[in-house]
Design a protein around this motif. Structure first.
Motif, PDB file in Angstrom:
ATOM      1  N   PHE A   1       7.154  13.082 -11.616  1.00  0.00           N
ATOM      2  CA  PHE A   1       5.776  12.630 -11.549  1.00  0.00           C
ATOM      3  C   PHE A   1       5.071  13.192 -10.331  1.00  0.00           C
ATOM      4  N   HIS A   2       5.743  13.161  -9.175  1.00  0.00           N
ATOM      5  CA  HIS A   2       5.067  13.589  -7.949  1.00  0.00           C
ATOM      6  C   HIS A   2       4.587  15.035  -8.043  1.00  0.00           C
ATOM      7  N   ILE A   3       5.353  15.907  -8.691  1.00  0.00           N
ATOM      8  CA  ILE A   3       4.944  17.300  -8.859  1.00  0.00           C
ATOM      9  C   ILE A   3       3.713  17.355  -9.755  1.00  0.00           C
ATOM     10  N   PHE A   4       3.737  16.623 -10.855  1.00  0.00           N
ATOM     11  CA  PHE A   4       2.597  16.588 -11.766  1.00  0.00           C
ATOM     12  C   PHE A   4       1.368  16.049 -11.050  1.00  0.00           C
ATOM     13  N   PHE A   5       1.551  14.959 -10.318  1.00  0.00           N
ATOM     14  CA  PHE A   5       0.434  14.344  -9.612  1.00  0.00           C
ATOM     15  C   PHE A   5      -0.158  15.320  -8.611  1.00  0.00           C
ATOM     16  N   LYS A   6       0.682  15.987  -7.834  1.00  0.00           N
ATOM     17  CA  LYS A   6       0.214  16.945  -6.833  1.00  0.00           C
ATOM     18  C   LYS A   6      -0.508  18.101  -7.494  1.00  0.00           C
ATOM     19  N   ALA A   7       0.027  18.617  -8.599  1.00  0.00           N
ATOM     20  CA  ALA A   7      -0.591  19.745  -9.290  1.00  0.00           C
ATOM     21  C   ALA A   7      -1.953  19.377  -9.862  1.00  0.00           C
ATOM     22  N   THR A  40      -6.836  -1.282  -7.232  1.00  0.00           N
ATOM     23  CA  THR A  40      -7.396   0.061  -7.141  1.00  0.00           C
ATOM     24  C   THR A  40      -6.286   1.093  -7.291  1.00  0.00           C
ATOM     25  N   LEU A  41      -6.700   2.303  -7.577  1.00  0.00           N
ATOM     26  CA  LEU A  41      -5.727   3.386  -7.675  1.00  0.00           C
ATOM     27  C   LEU A  41      -5.058   3.615  -6.332  1.00  0.00           C
ATOM     28  N   LEU A  42      -5.800   3.447  -5.253  1.00  0.00           N
ATOM     29  CA  LEU A  42      -5.216   3.577  -3.920  1.00  0.00           C
ATOM     30  C   LEU A  42      -4.117   2.534  -3.711  1.00  0.00           C
ATOM     31  N   GLN A  43      -4.348   1.315  -4.169  1.00  0.00           N
ATOM     32  CA  GLN A  43      -3.321   0.274  -4.050  1.00  0.00           C
ATOM     33  C   GLN A  43      -2.091   0.627  -4.884  1.00  0.00           C
ATOM     34  N   LEU A  44      -2.297   1.244  -6.045  1.00  0.00           N
ATOM     35  CA  LEU A  44      -1.153   1.652  -6.875  1.00  0.00           C
ATOM     36  C   LEU A  44      -0.303   2.692  -6.168  1.00  0.00           C
ATOM     37  N   ILE A  45      -0.936   3.705  -5.587  1.00  0.00           N
ATOM     38  CA  ILE A  45      -0.150   4.796  -4.996  1.00  0.00           C
ATOM     39  C   ILE A  45       0.334   4.489  -3.588  1.00  0.00           C
ATOM     40  N   THR A  46      -0.209   3.436  -2.965  1.00  0.00           N
ATOM     41  CA  THR A  46       0.289   3.031  -1.642  1.00  0.00           C
ATOM     42  C   THR A  46       1.171   1.793  -1.735  1.00  0.00           C
ATOM     43  N   HIS A  47       1.510   1.404  -2.956  1.00  0.00           N
ATOM     44  CA  HIS A  47       2.479   0.322  -3.201  1.00  0.00           C
ATOM     45  C   HIS A  47       2.024  -1.020  -2.636  1.00  0.00           C
ATOM     46  N   THR A  48       0.749  -1.336  -2.799  1.00  0.00           N
ATOM     47  CA  THR A  48       0.240  -2.612  -2.286  1.00  0.00           C
ATOM     48  C   THR A  48      -0.342  -3.486  -3.401  1.00  0.00           C
ATOM     49  N   THR A  49       0.124  -3.288  -4.623  1.00  0.00           N
ATOM     50  CA  THR A  49      -0.361  -4.108  -5.737  1.00  0.00           C
ATOM     51  C   THR A  49       0.395  -5.417  -5.883  1.00  0.00           C
ATOM     52  N   GLY A  50       1.573  -5.483  -5.284  1.00  0.00           N
ATOM     53  CA  GLY A  50       2.424  -6.649  -5.471  1.00  0.00           C
ATOM     54  C   GLY A  50       3.488  -6.423  -6.518  1.00  0.00           C
ATOM     55  N   SER A  83      -2.248  -7.301  -0.343  1.00  0.00           N
ATOM     56  CA  SER A  83      -1.872  -8.033   0.872  1.00  0.00           C
ATOM     57  C   SER A  83      -0.540  -7.601   1.480  1.00  0.00           C
ATOM     58  N   ARG A  84       0.273  -6.833   0.745  1.00  0.00           N
ATOM     59  CA  ARG A  84       1.606  -6.509   1.258  1.00  0.00           C
ATOM     60  C   ARG A  84       2.146  -5.233   0.616  1.00  0.00           C
ATOM     61  N   TYR A  85       2.883  -4.450   1.378  1.00  0.00           N
ATOM     62  CA  TYR A  85       3.527  -3.238   0.882  1.00  0.00           C
ATOM     63  C   TYR A  85       4.880  -3.594   0.279  1.00  0.00           C
ATOM     64  N   VAL A  86       5.086  -3.187  -0.966  1.00  0.00           N
ATOM     65  CA  VAL A  86       6.389  -3.286  -1.624  1.00  0.00           C
ATOM     66  C   VAL A  86       6.511  -2.055  -2.516  1.00  0.00           C
ATOM     67  N   GLY A  91       4.002   0.998 -10.131  1.00  0.00           N
ATOM     68  CA  GLY A  91       2.657   1.352  -9.679  1.00  0.00           C
ATOM     69  C   GLY A  91       2.415   2.849  -9.805  1.00  0.00           C
ATOM     70  N   ILE A  92       3.422   3.636  -9.439  1.00  0.00           N
ATOM     71  CA  ILE A  92       3.326   5.091  -9.567  1.00  0.00           C
ATOM     72  C   ILE A  92       3.240   5.483 -11.042  1.00  0.00           C
ATOM     73  N   PHE A  93       3.998   4.789 -11.890  1.00  0.00           N
ATOM     74  CA  PHE A  93       3.918   5.023 -13.337  1.00  0.00           C
ATOM     75  C   PHE A  93       2.483   4.826 -13.831  1.00  0.00           C
ATOM     76  N   LEU A  94       1.839   3.736 -13.405  1.00  0.00           N
ATOM     77  CA  LEU A  94       0.458   3.476 -13.840  1.00  0.00           C
ATOM     78  C   LEU A  94      -0.505   4.520 -13.298  1.00  0.00           C
TER      79      LEU A  94
END
Length: 103
Positions: A1-7, A40-50, A83-86, A91-94
């Motif tokens: 995924f990370h390669i696809f996302f970066k590309a 937000t998408l930022l919360q998904l990729i920074t692992h802060t959705t819960g 509220s918290r990083y986990v 989240g990356i899948f979404l």
């Protein structure tokens, strides 16, 4: 995924097809009434959705993306989103689903 996302990242963000502060429900309408739809998408990729890194135990859920998405639509947070990083693969899948949809 990370390669696809970066590309895909340069094209998607430079053309403003995706804005990181937008809620998930903007790109995946099935999440319109879901708790995760407000994340937000930022919360998904920074692992802060819960979301946690614990995947559903049911092999039926994991057998198709649609089943997993249905599971995530019905997910209920234990804390306030943002509220918290986990770390969470879910989240990356979404986020990947959003990239795939707009690319």
């Amino acid at each position: 995924f990370h390669i696809f996302f970066k590309a895909s990242e340069d094209e998607i963000f430079e053309t403003k097809k995706v804005i990181l502060d937008d809620p998930l429900k903007k790109y995946l309408p099935g999440f319109k009434d879901s708790a995760l739809g407000k994340a937000t998408l930022l919360q998904l990729i920074t692992h802060t959705t819960g979301l946690t890194n614990k995947r559903p135990k049911s092999s039926k859920l994991l057998s198709r993306h649609a089943n997993l998405i249905d599971h995530l639509i019905n997910w209920k947070p234990k804390r306030r989103i943002g509220s918290r990083y986990v770390y969470s693969n879910l989240g990356i899948f979404l986020a990947g689903q959003v990239v795939a949809r707009v690319a």
